[in-house]
Design an enzyme around this catalytic site. Structure first.
Site, PDB file in Angstrom:
ATOM      1  N   GLU A  48     -12.771  16.629  -8.195  1.00 46.81           N
ATOM      2  CA  GLU A  48     -12.596  15.667  -7.339  1.00 46.81           C
ATOM      3  C   GLU A  48     -13.972  15.330  -6.898  1.00 46.81           C
ATOM      4  OE1 GLU A  48     -10.092  13.985  -5.723  1.00 46.81           O
ATOM      5  OE2 GLU A  48     -11.894  12.942  -4.987  1.00 46.81           O
ATOM      6  N   CYS A  86      -4.156   9.384   0.271  1.00 43.47           N
ATOM      7  CA  CYS A  86      -3.057   9.300   1.104  1.00 43.47           C
ATOM      8  C   CYS A  86      -3.414   9.969   2.304  1.00 43.47           C
ATOM      9  CB  CYS A  86      -1.723  10.094   0.405  1.00 43.47           C
ATOM     10  SG  CYS A  86      -0.493  10.241   1.761  1.00 43.47           S
ATOM     11  N   CYS A  89      -2.032   6.997   3.933  1.00 45.66           N
ATOM     12  CA  CYS A  89      -0.757   7.050   4.639  1.00 45.66           C
ATOM     13  C   CYS A  89      -1.008   7.629   5.878  1.00 45.66           C
ATOM     14  CB  CYS A  89       0.261   7.834   3.767  1.00 45.66           C
ATOM     15  SG  CYS A  89       0.141   8.091   2.123  1.00 45.66           S
ATOM     16  N   LYS A 110      -3.532   5.990   8.429  1.00 42.31           N
ATOM     17  CA  LYS A 110      -2.821   4.781   8.927  1.00 42.31           C
ATOM     18  C   LYS A 110      -1.784   5.132   9.795  1.00 42.31           C
ATOM     19  CE  LYS A 110       0.380   3.513   6.478  1.00 42.31           C
ATOM     20  NZ  LYS A 110       1.243   3.139   5.305  1.00 42.31           N
ATOM     21  N   TYR A 168       1.936  -4.895   1.828  1.00 42.74           N
ATOM     22  CA  TYR A 168       1.932  -4.028   2.804  1.00 42.74           C
ATOM     23  C   TYR A 168       0.876  -3.389   3.454  1.00 42.74           C
ATOM     24  CZ  TYR A 168       1.350   0.369   0.744  1.00 42.74           C
ATOM     25  OH  TYR A 168       0.992   1.792   0.130  1.00 42.74           O
ATOM     26  N   GLU A 211       0.121  -4.006   7.418  1.00 43.17           N
ATOM     27  CA  GLU A 211       0.223  -2.802   8.490  1.00 43.17           C
ATOM     28  C   GLU A 211      -1.064  -2.837   9.438  1.00 43.17           C
ATOM     29  OE1 GLU A 211       2.799   0.278   5.943  1.00 43.17           O
ATOM     30  OE2 GLU A 211       0.753   0.279   5.695  1.00 43.17           O
ATOM     31  N   ARG A 247       5.546 -10.297  -1.204  1.00 43.35           N
ATOM     32  CA  ARG A 247       6.445 -10.490  -2.220  1.00 43.35           C
ATOM     33  C   ARG A 247       7.187  -9.296  -3.038  1.00 43.35           C
ATOM     34  NH1 ARG A 247       3.931 -10.740  -7.606  1.00 43.35           N
ATOM     35  NH2 ARG A 247       2.069 -10.499  -6.771  1.00 43.35           N
ATOM     36  N   GLY A 253      -5.045  -6.095  -3.101  1.00 42.61           N
ATOM     37  CA  GLY A 253      -4.449  -5.379  -4.089  1.00 42.61           C
ATOM     38  C   GLY A 253      -5.227  -4.138  -4.392  1.00 42.61           C
ATOM     39  N   HIS A 297      27.476   7.113  18.222  1.00 38.97           N
ATOM     40  CA  HIS A 297      27.429   6.186  19.225  1.00 38.97           C
ATOM     41  C   HIS A 297      26.442   6.859  20.385  1.00 38.97           C
ATOM     42  CE1 HIS A 297      28.047   2.729  21.478  1.00 38.97           C
ATOM     43  NE2 HIS A 297      28.437   3.402  22.506  1.00 38.97           N
ATOM     44  N   GLU A 305      24.047   3.233  13.759  1.00 39.64           N
ATOM     45  CA  GLU A 305      25.674   3.165  13.644  1.00 39.64           C
ATOM     46  C   GLU A 305      26.095   1.766  13.271  1.00 39.64           C
ATOM     47  OE1 GLU A 305      27.829   2.819  17.244  1.00 39.64           O
ATOM     48  OE2 GLU A 305      26.035   2.632  18.278  1.00 39.64           O
TER      49      GLU A 305
HETATM   50  P1  FAD Z   1      -5.293   9.390  -4.951  1.00 40.97           P
HETATM   51  O1  FAD Z   1      -4.279  10.208  -3.960  1.00 40.97           O
HETATM   52  O2  FAD Z   1      -5.710   8.217  -4.786  1.00 40.97           O
HETATM   53  O3  FAD Z   1      -5.995  10.656  -5.695  1.00 40.97           O
HETATM   54  C1  FAD Z   1      -6.882  10.386  -6.829  1.00 40.97           C
HETATM   55  C2  FAD Z   1      -7.886  11.320  -6.517  1.00 40.97           C
HETATM   56  O4  FAD Z   1      -8.911  11.222  -7.653  1.00 40.97           O
HETATM   57  C3  FAD Z   1      -9.006  10.547  -5.327  1.00 40.97           C
HETATM   58  O5  FAD Z   1      -9.106  11.653  -4.808  1.00 40.97           O
HETATM   59  C4  FAD Z   1     -10.222  10.342  -6.144  1.00 40.97           C
HETATM   60  O6  FAD Z   1     -11.270  10.421  -5.240  1.00 40.97           O
HETATM   61  C5  FAD Z   1     -10.191  11.026  -7.228  1.00 40.97           C
HETATM   62  N1  FAD Z   1     -11.120  10.540  -8.458  1.00 40.97           N
HETATM   63  C6  FAD Z   1     -10.934   9.366  -8.825  1.00 40.97           C
HETATM   64  N2  FAD Z   1     -11.831   9.505 -10.150  1.00 40.97           N
HETATM   65  C7  FAD Z   1     -12.289  10.763 -10.284  1.00 40.97           C
HETATM   66  C8  FAD Z   1     -13.119  11.238 -11.199  1.00 40.97           C
HETATM   67  N3  FAD Z   1     -13.545  10.494 -12.268  1.00 40.97           N
HETATM   68  N4  FAD Z   1     -13.567  12.496 -11.064  1.00 40.97           N
HETATM   69  C9  FAD Z   1     -12.913  13.245 -10.116  1.00 40.97           C
HETATM   70  N5  FAD Z   1     -11.983  12.687  -9.221  1.00 40.97           N
HETATM   71  C10 FAD Z   1     -12.022  11.380  -9.211  1.00 40.97           C
HETATM   72  N6  FAD Z   1       1.938   5.704  -0.004  1.00 40.97           N
HETATM   73  C11 FAD Z   1       3.050   6.097   0.500  1.00 40.97           C
HETATM   74  O7  FAD Z   1       3.946   6.826   0.145  1.00 40.97           O
HETATM   75  N7  FAD Z   1       3.161   5.816   1.928  1.00 40.97           N
HETATM   76  C12 FAD Z   1       2.472   5.301   2.479  1.00 40.97           C
HETATM   77  O8  FAD Z   1       2.705   4.779   4.079  1.00 40.97           O
HETATM   78  C13 FAD Z   1       1.244   4.722   2.177  1.00 40.97           C
HETATM   79  N8  FAD Z   1       0.196   4.070   2.837  1.00 40.97           N
HETATM   80  C14 FAD Z   1      -1.034   3.758   2.211  1.00 40.97           C
HETATM   81  C15 FAD Z   1      -1.833   3.200   3.219  1.00 40.97           C
HETATM   82  C16 FAD Z   1      -2.990   2.701   2.423  1.00 40.97           C
HETATM   83  C17 FAD Z   1      -4.125   2.048   3.331  1.00 40.97           C
HETATM   84  C18 FAD Z   1      -3.360   3.159   1.082  1.00 40.97           C
HETATM   85  C19 FAD Z   1      -4.632   2.755   0.272  1.00 40.97           C
HETATM   86  C20 FAD Z   1      -2.355   3.437   0.189  1.00 40.97           C
HETATM   87  C21 FAD Z   1      -1.160   4.085   0.785  1.00 40.97           C
HETATM   88  N9  FAD Z   1      -0.150   4.670   0.092  1.00 40.97           N
HETATM   89  C22 FAD Z   1       1.084   5.061   0.606  1.00 40.97           C
HETATM   90  C23 FAD Z   1      -0.253   4.750  -1.349  1.00 40.97           C
HETATM   91  C24 FAD Z   1      -0.619   6.199  -1.634  1.00 40.97           C
HETATM   92  O9  FAD Z   1      -1.751   6.550  -0.808  1.00 40.97           O
HETATM   93  C25 FAD Z   1      -0.849   6.546  -3.201  1.00 40.97           C
HETATM   94  O10 FAD Z   1       0.039   6.259  -3.690  1.00 40.97           O
HETATM   95  C26 FAD Z   1      -1.099   8.120  -3.379  1.00 40.97           C
HETATM   96  O11 FAD Z   1      -2.245   8.544  -2.735  1.00 40.97           O
HETATM   97  C27 FAD Z   1      -1.376   8.232  -5.047  1.00 40.97           C
HETATM   98  O12 FAD Z   1      -1.603   9.515  -5.303  1.00 40.97           O
HETATM   99  P2  FAD Z   1      -2.641   9.752  -6.524  1.00 40.97           P
HETATM  100  O13 FAD Z   1      -2.742  11.291  -6.748  1.00 40.97           O
HETATM  101  O14 FAD Z   1      -2.181   9.140  -7.709  1.00 40.97           O
HETATM  102  O15 FAD Z   1      -4.126   9.302  -6.336  1.00 40.97           O
END
Ligand code: FAD
Length: 454
Positions: A35, A43, A48, A51, A179, A183, A206, A264, A438, A443
């Site tokens: 990491e 998250c 998540c 937030k 979203y 938020e 969208r 995005g 209720h 409901e």
């Molecule tokens: P991540 O959790 O992003 O983990 C990837 C990890 O890889 C990161 O820690 C990064 O540092 C590490 N990394 C990247 N490249 C390297 C590398 N080369 N070497 C070592 N480490 C590396 N989802 C929900 O379900 N509910 C929500 O309410 C929600 N709210 C969100 C709000 C915000 C502001 C954001 C930005 C996202 C939100 N999401 C939410 C989306 C959710 O956070 C992601 O879908 C989720 O974290 C994806 O998990 P992941 O394991 O794919 O990647």
């Protein structure tokens, strides 16, 4: 497999990576995870979790105001940004520590450094080590993309930085209509910031049901958020006093102390060595995978946001779990990406599962639409102008529930339970047969009798 240092090397300790690592280790695999930032990923650290804590904070003002109608007299309410920010940061640190403990407790070797793919069975760590792995799992998530790039965009911040603002700004511009943008717009408006949303589309969110989109747009405007739709930000400039000025293609420029750009996210594959190793990438850099999360290279899999399937934490977790069970546990299974419930934690919030009315029609379904809009019981005494909207999208021929959409208080909580029924194939008759609870808002989901005309 004596010539491999580990059975599994996981790149990225976020939602998907940590789950896969722990489950694989539980199946007896020798696992290492790298990491480059903080354990826990988007998250836990910058998504998540922090937030949602901000969302809770932002809703207290309404509660204080509503209490008066119920006989309460409260003192003057004051909000301190630093207290909230630091409390949330401490909670994130606690959770990140728990994630590390969970990994180490499962026997996973944790490396806190960047890792890249150096070949089908080889990972190179930033510190210089090379690790030979029987399997590599790419779980690197995504990053906020200023898309399309805005001249002066560096004067804005992304959702990563919004959690660390030194002080609460007077005015904030939020660029984007998805979203995450909405938020944060909702949170900061409720914390007392003057918020303007600048979005190039003609409506927000969208892909969501049109009735939900329009009603949320109106509710946000009613909550004091200015929505400038059809506004493409052409450039951002810095004024003398540190104020940022956004210029839209049309209309007057607009100033604020903070500009949050939430236009995005992109999959995190830049410089990861994937293409060189033979892994196919898609148009936005996403790793192309099959239903088993397998890439074009047999020893490399990918899960979570980096694959740009459904970018939600529970989906990444499920994909990581399925990969680990299938590869190391002798229990192959795949993730069903249909009927994934989701929420938008604006105020009012959205809970949705299944097809929107527009998606269902486009897929050729003949529909019966049931909808209701009402004032929740609490608002009768609090005097708050608040409404809840619910919509059921039903296939006219099979009576099957294709989609359920809720806008209003606790919509996220309600939709999680509804999703169980919908994913089991519930029909409208099943909903009708269910006796109402209720008094509740939910409901109404089982008491809608008459389909919308036309
Ligand atoms: P991540 O959790 O992003 O983990 C990837 C990890 O890889 C990161 O820690 C990064 O540092 C590490 N990394 C990247 N490249 C390297 C590398 N080369 N070497 C070592 N480490 C590396 N989802 C929900 O379900 N509910 C929500 O309410 C929600 N709210 C969100 C709000 C915000 C502001 C954001 C930005 C996202 C939100 N999401 C939410 C989306 C959710 O956070 C992601 O879908 C989720 O974290 C994806 O998990 P992941 O394991 O794919 O990647």
């Amino acid at each position: 497999m004596a010539d491999f240092d580990v059975d599994l090397f996981v790149i990225g300790a976020g939602s998907g990576g940590t789950r896969a690592a722990r489950i694989a280790a539980g199946h007896g695999a020798r696992v290492m995870i790298a990491e480059e930032d903080r354990i826990g990923g988007t998250c836990v650290v910058r998504g998540c979790v922090p937030k949602k804590l901000y969302v809770y904070a932002s809703r207290f003002a309404d509660d204080f105001a509503d209490a008066a109608g119920f006989g309460w007299t409260l003192g003057e309410a004051r909000f301190d940004w630093g207290t909230l920010r630091d409390a949330v940061a401490r909670e994130v640190t606690r959770l990140s520590g728990l994630y590390r403990k969970g990994l180490e407790g499962a026997g996973v070797a944790v490396r806190t450094e960047r890792a890249v793919v150096a070949g089908p069975h080889e990972v190179r760590l930033a510190g210089g080590d090379t690790v030979r792995a029987r399997h590599i799992l790419v779980a690197t998530g995504g990053y906020p993309a200023f898309d399309p790039p805005i001249p002066g965009g560096e004067l804005g911040i992304s959702s990563n930085e919004v959690f660390h603002l030194p002080s609460l700004p007077k005015r904030m511009l939020v660029v984007g209509g998805g979203y995450i943008a909405l938020e944060f717009a909702s949170v900061f408006a409720r914390l007392g910031v003057t918020v303007t949303v600048l979005h190039r589309g003609d409506n927000i969110l969208r892909g969501f049901d049109e009735d939900i989109r329009t009603r949320l747009r109106d509710a946000l405007a009613h909550a004091g958020i200015t929505l400038r739709l059809g506004c493409t930000v052409e450039r951002i400039e810095l004024l003398e006093d540190g104020v940022r000025r956004a210029h839209c293609a049309s209309g007057a420029p607009i100033d604020a102390e903070v500009i949050l750009v939430a236009t995005g996210r992109r999959p995190n594959t830049v410089g990861l060595g994937l293409a060189e190793a033979g892994v196919a990438l898609g148009p936005v850099g996403e790793v192309i995978v099959d239903a088993n999360s397998a890439t074009a290279v047999h020893s490399i899999h990918a899960v979570g946001d980096v694959t740009n399937r459904i970018n939600l934490t529970p989906v990444a977790i499920r994909e990581g779990h399925a990969f680990a069970d299938s590869t190391f546990g002798g229990k192959p299974w795949t993730v069903d990406h249909h009927l994934v419930a989701s929420a938008v934690f604006t105020t009012p919030e959205i809970g949705t599962v299944g097809l929107s009315e527009q998606q269902a029609r486009a897929a050729g379904h003949e529909l019966r639409i049931f909808e209701t809009g009402f004032r929740p019981m609490k608002a009768t005494i609090s005097g708050r102008e608040e409404r809840i909207y619910m919509k059921l999208v039903v296939d006219a021929q099979s009576d099957r529930m294709l989609g359920v959409h809720i806008l209003g208080h606790d919509a996220g909580e309600i939709i999680q339970a509804v999703a169980i029924a919908v994913s089991m194939g519930a029909t409208k008759a099943d909903f009708d047969r269910t006796i109402a609870l209720h008094p509740s808002a939910a409901e109404e989901l089982v008491t809608m009798r008459t389909p919308r005309a036309g």
